[in-house]
Design a protein around this motif. Sequence first.
Motif, PDB file in Angstrom:
ATOM      1  N   HIS A 258      -0.541  78.901  10.766  1.00  0.00           N
ATOM      2  CA  HIS A 258       0.090  79.823  11.700  1.00  0.00           C
ATOM      3  C   HIS A 258       1.451  79.361  12.210  1.00  0.00           C
ATOM      4  CE1 HIS A 258       0.003  81.956  15.790  1.00  0.00           C
ATOM      5  NE2 HIS A 258       0.401  82.804  14.904  1.00  0.00           N
TER       6      HIS A 258
ATOM      7  N   PRO B  86       4.331  86.089  13.438  1.00  0.00           N
ATOM      8  CA  PRO B  86       3.234  86.994  13.759  1.00  0.00           C
ATOM      9  C   PRO B  86       3.588  88.441  13.434  1.00  0.00           C
ATOM     10  CG  PRO B  86       4.292  86.211  15.769  1.00  0.00           C
ATOM     11  CD  PRO B  86       4.936  85.493  14.621  1.00  0.00           C
TER      12      PRO B  86
ATOM     13  N   THR C 133      -5.500  82.390  11.610  1.00  0.00           N
ATOM     14  CA  THR C 133      -4.236  81.678  11.740  1.00  0.00           C
ATOM     15  C   THR C 133      -3.546  81.420  10.407  1.00  0.00           C
ATOM     16  OG1 THR C 133      -5.389  79.563  11.742  1.00  0.00           O
ATOM     17  CG2 THR C 133      -4.937  80.583  13.887  1.00  0.00           C
TER      18      THR C 133
ATOM     19  N   GLY D 203      -0.831  87.194  15.787  1.00  0.00           N
ATOM     20  CA  GLY D 203      -0.240  86.496  16.916  1.00  0.00           C
ATOM     21  C   GLY D 203      -0.809  87.076  18.191  1.00  0.00           C
TER      22      GLY D 203
END
Length: 122
Positions: free
Chosen positions: A15, A20, A54, A92
Amino acid sequence: MGSNTDEVDDLSERHENLSPADRVVVSYPEDLSDWGRFQVEKDAFVAYLRKTKTDRVRQGDVWEEFVGVGCCGSTLDVPLRVEDIQGGETFGPETEVEWSVREACGIEGGWQVQSQGGPNEV
């Protein structure tokens, strides 16, 4: 020993290296019960997806997600599928999650009490 490029590739998709998404459309099967739909669509489950997904998210990804335990300890796992992702590569904290319904897949659960005859009753 040489380096393992697969391991490096997996780490590069975490991530912190990805932007995001603005919006992710996630589907569940049409034969999911009303109780199951309620569990999946509630804010707490959306927050769970935002925190646990993620890695890079791609259209067509499928996740088998636990959504609840019945009175006798049986569980309901739901296959969720990414139908579309817009504006980024992962979930996100602000990613909007939109739900859609796809074709039935024969989803079954094992309890009777919570769903008036079982999780397949709608």
